[in-house]
Design a protein around this motif. Structure first.
Motif, PDB file in Angstrom:
ATOM      1  N   LEU A  60    -123.283  64.189 -87.334  1.00 47.02           N
ATOM      2  CA  LEU A  60    -123.611  65.313 -86.461  1.00 47.02           C
ATOM      3  C   LEU A  60    -123.660  64.879 -84.994  1.00 47.02           C
ATOM      4  O   LEU A  60    -123.156  65.573 -84.113  1.00 47.02           O
ATOM      5  CB  LEU A  60    -124.955  65.927 -86.876  1.00 47.02           C
ATOM      6  CG  LEU A  60    -124.888  66.832 -88.104  1.00 47.02           C
ATOM      7  CD1 LEU A  60    -126.279  67.126 -88.648  1.00 47.02           C
ATOM      8  CD2 LEU A  60    -124.175  68.128 -87.769  1.00 47.02           C
ATOM      9  N   THR A  61    -124.276  63.738 -84.782  1.00 46.12           N
ATOM     10  CA  THR A  61    -124.359  63.225 -83.410  1.00 46.12           C
ATOM     11  C   THR A  61    -122.957  63.019 -82.854  1.00 46.12           C
ATOM     12  O   THR A  61    -122.636  63.468 -81.750  1.00 46.12           O
ATOM     13  CB  THR A  61    -125.131  61.895 -83.385  1.00 46.12           C
ATOM     14  OG1 THR A  61    -126.381  62.092 -84.046  1.00 46.12           O
ATOM     15  CG2 THR A  61    -125.385  61.441 -81.968  1.00 46.12           C
ATOM     16  N   LYS A  62    -122.117  62.382 -83.647  1.00 48.11           N
ATOM     17  CA  LYS A  62    -120.746  62.127 -83.198  1.00 48.11           C
ATOM     18  C   LYS A  62    -120.000  63.434 -82.932  1.00 48.11           C
ATOM     19  O   LYS A  62    -119.335  63.587 -81.903  1.00 48.11           O
ATOM     20  CB  LYS A  62    -119.979  61.330 -84.262  1.00 48.11           C
ATOM     21  CG  LYS A  62    -120.171  59.832 -84.151  1.00 48.11           C
ATOM     22  CD  LYS A  62    -119.151  59.066 -84.964  1.00 48.11           C
ATOM     23  CE  LYS A  62    -119.448  59.154 -86.446  1.00 48.11           C
ATOM     24  NZ  LYS A  62    -118.604  58.266 -87.252  1.00 48.11           N
ATOM     25  N   ALA A  63    -120.132  64.344 -83.863  1.00 44.78           N
ATOM     26  CA  ALA A  63    -119.394  65.611 -83.749  1.00 44.78           C
ATOM     27  C   ALA A  63    -119.798  66.395 -82.505  1.00 44.78           C
ATOM     28  O   ALA A  63    -118.955  67.046 -81.868  1.00 44.78           O
ATOM     29  CB  ALA A  63    -119.616  66.453 -85.001  1.00 44.78           C
ATOM     30  N   LEU A  64    -121.084  66.312 -82.154  1.00 50.62           N
ATOM     31  CA  LEU A  64    -121.560  67.066 -80.996  1.00 50.62           C
ATOM     32  C   LEU A  64    -121.290  66.337 -79.685  1.00 50.62           C
ATOM     33  O   LEU A  64    -121.494  66.887 -78.610  1.00 50.62           O
ATOM     34  CB  LEU A  64    -123.052  67.392 -81.144  1.00 50.62           C
ATOM     35  CG  LEU A  64    -123.355  68.470 -82.195  1.00 50.62           C
ATOM     36  CD1 LEU A  64    -124.853  68.560 -82.475  1.00 50.62           C
ATOM     37  CD2 LEU A  64    -122.845  69.839 -81.736  1.00 50.62           C
ATOM     38  N   GLU A  65    -120.834  65.096 -79.783  1.00 52.30           N
ATOM     39  CA  GLU A  65    -120.502  64.347 -78.568  1.00 52.30           C
ATOM     40  C   GLU A  65    -119.062  64.586 -78.125  1.00 52.30           C
ATOM     41  O   GLU A  65    -118.676  64.215 -77.026  1.00 52.30           O
ATOM     42  CB  GLU A  65    -120.679  62.837 -78.818  1.00 52.30           C
ATOM     43  CG  GLU A  65    -122.095  62.344 -78.639  1.00 52.30           C
ATOM     44  CD  GLU A  65    -122.259  60.913 -79.141  1.00 52.30           C
ATOM     45  OE1 GLU A  65    -121.271  60.330 -79.639  1.00 52.30           O
ATOM     46  OE2 GLU A  65    -123.381  60.398 -79.060  1.00 52.30           O
ATOM     47  N   GLN A  66    -118.282  65.194 -79.016  1.00 55.74           N
ATOM     48  CA  GLN A  66    -116.865  65.376 -78.725  1.00 55.74           C
ATOM     49  C   GLN A  66    -116.639  66.295 -77.535  1.00 55.74           C
ATOM     50  O   GLN A  66    -117.430  67.190 -77.257  1.00 55.74           O
ATOM     51  CB  GLN A  66    -116.137  65.959 -79.941  1.00 55.74           C
ATOM     52  CG  GLN A  66    -116.238  65.123 -81.203  1.00 55.74           C
ATOM     53  CD  GLN A  66    -115.737  63.720 -80.990  1.00 55.74           C
ATOM     54  OE1 GLN A  66    -114.627  63.518 -80.509  1.00 55.74           O
ATOM     55  NE2 GLN A  66    -116.560  62.744 -81.322  1.00 55.74           N
ATOM     56  N   GLN A  67    -115.535  66.057 -76.838  1.00 53.28           N
ATOM     57  CA  GLN A  67    -115.136  66.913 -75.720  1.00 53.28           C
ATOM     58  C   GLN A  67    -114.991  68.348 -76.196  1.00 53.28           C
ATOM     59  O   GLN A  67    -115.524  69.287 -75.628  1.00 53.28           O
ATOM     60  CB  GLN A  67    -113.773  66.440 -75.174  1.00 53.28           C
ATOM     61  CG  GLN A  67    -113.858  65.208 -74.326  1.00 53.28           C
ATOM     62  CD  GLN A  67    -114.302  65.543 -72.902  1.00 53.28           C
ATOM     63  OE1 GLN A  67    -114.986  66.550 -72.666  1.00 53.28           O
ATOM     64  NE2 GLN A  67    -113.937  64.699 -71.961  1.00 53.28           N
ATOM     65  N   SER A  68    -114.213  68.460 -77.271  1.00 51.68           N
ATOM     66  CA  SER A  68    -114.016  69.781 -77.844  1.00 51.68           C
ATOM     67  C   SER A  68    -114.670  69.785 -79.221  1.00 51.68           C
ATOM     68  O   SER A  68    -114.180  69.168 -80.160  1.00 51.68           O
ATOM     69  CB  SER A  68    -112.505  70.041 -77.961  1.00 51.68           C
ATOM     70  OG  SER A  68    -112.283  71.117 -78.820  1.00 51.68           O
TER      71      SER A  68
END
Lengths: 149, 209
Positions: A60-68
């Protein structure tokens, strides 16, 4: 510490977890599935929950760090976490996932980040408390006592 | 009562969640069933001896079971999660019901979400039951009748005529053609489970609350 005191401590501690909604009825169901032939069932399931949750929180942390941000992906992870927390009776974690999913649907980044924070807090809480509870149980067993129902 | 031991019933449980697999396994074993768990619909089909690339609908005469796979392991019921990546529980249900070799295996769907249209869809496609998660031991008590029916059905393969050879004691007064599809009956539904009513069926089969 004497056995009776320990047992009382455990009973009171457990009661407080239910009272605070950290745990719900489903956790009791898990305990009822444990018996002499499967004495570690609860600890095993909870350990799986811890591992799985930590994986999901990282995703989740990674996914929410994405540009898009891929909100569908975020939602899928939250859905999984909601499911597993429900399965073990971790009510507060489960409830925090519900709010999270709503923000995913709205594609609201701020909301999602706030929810992730909240889910982390609730998860830490249930982890700490369950670990302490298991510790108490171990102490009782090592003192030759039995776990009160 | 002279009933065969439940451990002769073998349940295949399908769920992508490792926690839920562990849980359903324990629940099923506590109910004295033999259990195999898999983490996906495709693995379930593999276990059942059905490969996706076999076009079993094309040639009904030859068995659709791959000769290499162990079909000696009889599966008496499949219980599957609905929401799974790739093949959903619904997709799995469909594939089983469309397979000439597997269609008589009762299928039960589990879901954490109470979506009436989803429930109807599954029941219409032939699921015997729809359980809301988390599944309880009391839910599993509903499985036995479905598995027992299949056992007695084995004595008279397909093509049973309209008259049911084995009237089941629980559901009297019901005319039912020989398929175990579209049956969502069960007495003694636990009160705390509020499941919405599936759409009423034209042949008047009682629906469960």
């Amino acid at each position: 510490m004497d056995l009776v005191k320990l047992q009382r401590q455990l009973v009171d501690y457990r009661a407080s977890l239910y009272h605070e909604c950290v745990l719900d009825e489903q956790f009791t169901q898990l305990q009822q599935l444990q018996d002499e032939n499967n004495p570690d069932f609860v600890v095993e399931v909870v350990s799986l929950f811890f591992e799985d949750s930590e994986r999901l929180l990282n995703e989740l942390t990674k996914a929410l760090e994405q540009q898009s941000i891929d909100f569908k992906r975020v939602d899928a992870h939250v859905h999984q976490l909601k499911g597993s927390s429900s399965s073990i009776g971790a009510q507060r974690v489960q409830k925090s996932c519900i709010a999270f999913r709503n923000y995913c649907e709205e594609q609201n980044v701020e909301g999602c980040l706030a929810c992730l924070q909240q889910v982390r807090i609730e998860y830490s809480l249930v982890k700490t408390k369950l670990e302490y509870m298991f510790q108490l149980e171990q102490q009782i067993l090592s003192s030759g006592g039995s776990i009160p129902i | 009562m002279g009933m065969a031991a439940d451990s002769e019933f073998h349940v295949l449980a399908v769920d992508d969640s490792i926690i839920d697999r562990k849980l359903i396994e324990r629940l099923l074993k506590t109910s004295s069933y033999q259990v195999t768990t898999v983490d996906s619909g495709s693995k379930a089909l593999e276990f059942l001896g059905l490969h996706e690339d076999l076009h079993d609908r094309i040639d009904q005469n030859t068995p659709s079971v791959s000769p290499n796979n162990h079909q000696e392991v009889e599966v008496n019921l499949v219980i599957t999660d609905y929401c799974m990546p790739g093949m959903t529980g619904y997709d799995l249900l469909k594939k089983i019901k469309e397979s000439s070799s597997l269609k008589n295996i009762p299928v039960v769907i589990m879901s954490s979400e109470n979506v009436p249209s989803r429930i109807s869809r599954c029941l219409e496609e032939g699921a015997e039951e729809f359980f809301l998660k988390p599944v309880r031991l009391s839910d599993l008590n509903k499985l036995r009748p479905h598995m027992l029916k299949t056992k007695s059905k084995d004595h008279c393969k397909e093509q049973v005529d309209e008259k049911t050879a084995f009237p089941s004691p629980k559901q009297e007064g019901k005319e039912e053609s020989n398929n175990n599809k579209r049956k969502a009956t069960e007495e003694g539904v636990s009160p705390e489970r509020t499941r919405p009513r599936p759409r009423p069926r034209p042949n008047g089969i009682t629906t469960m609350v």
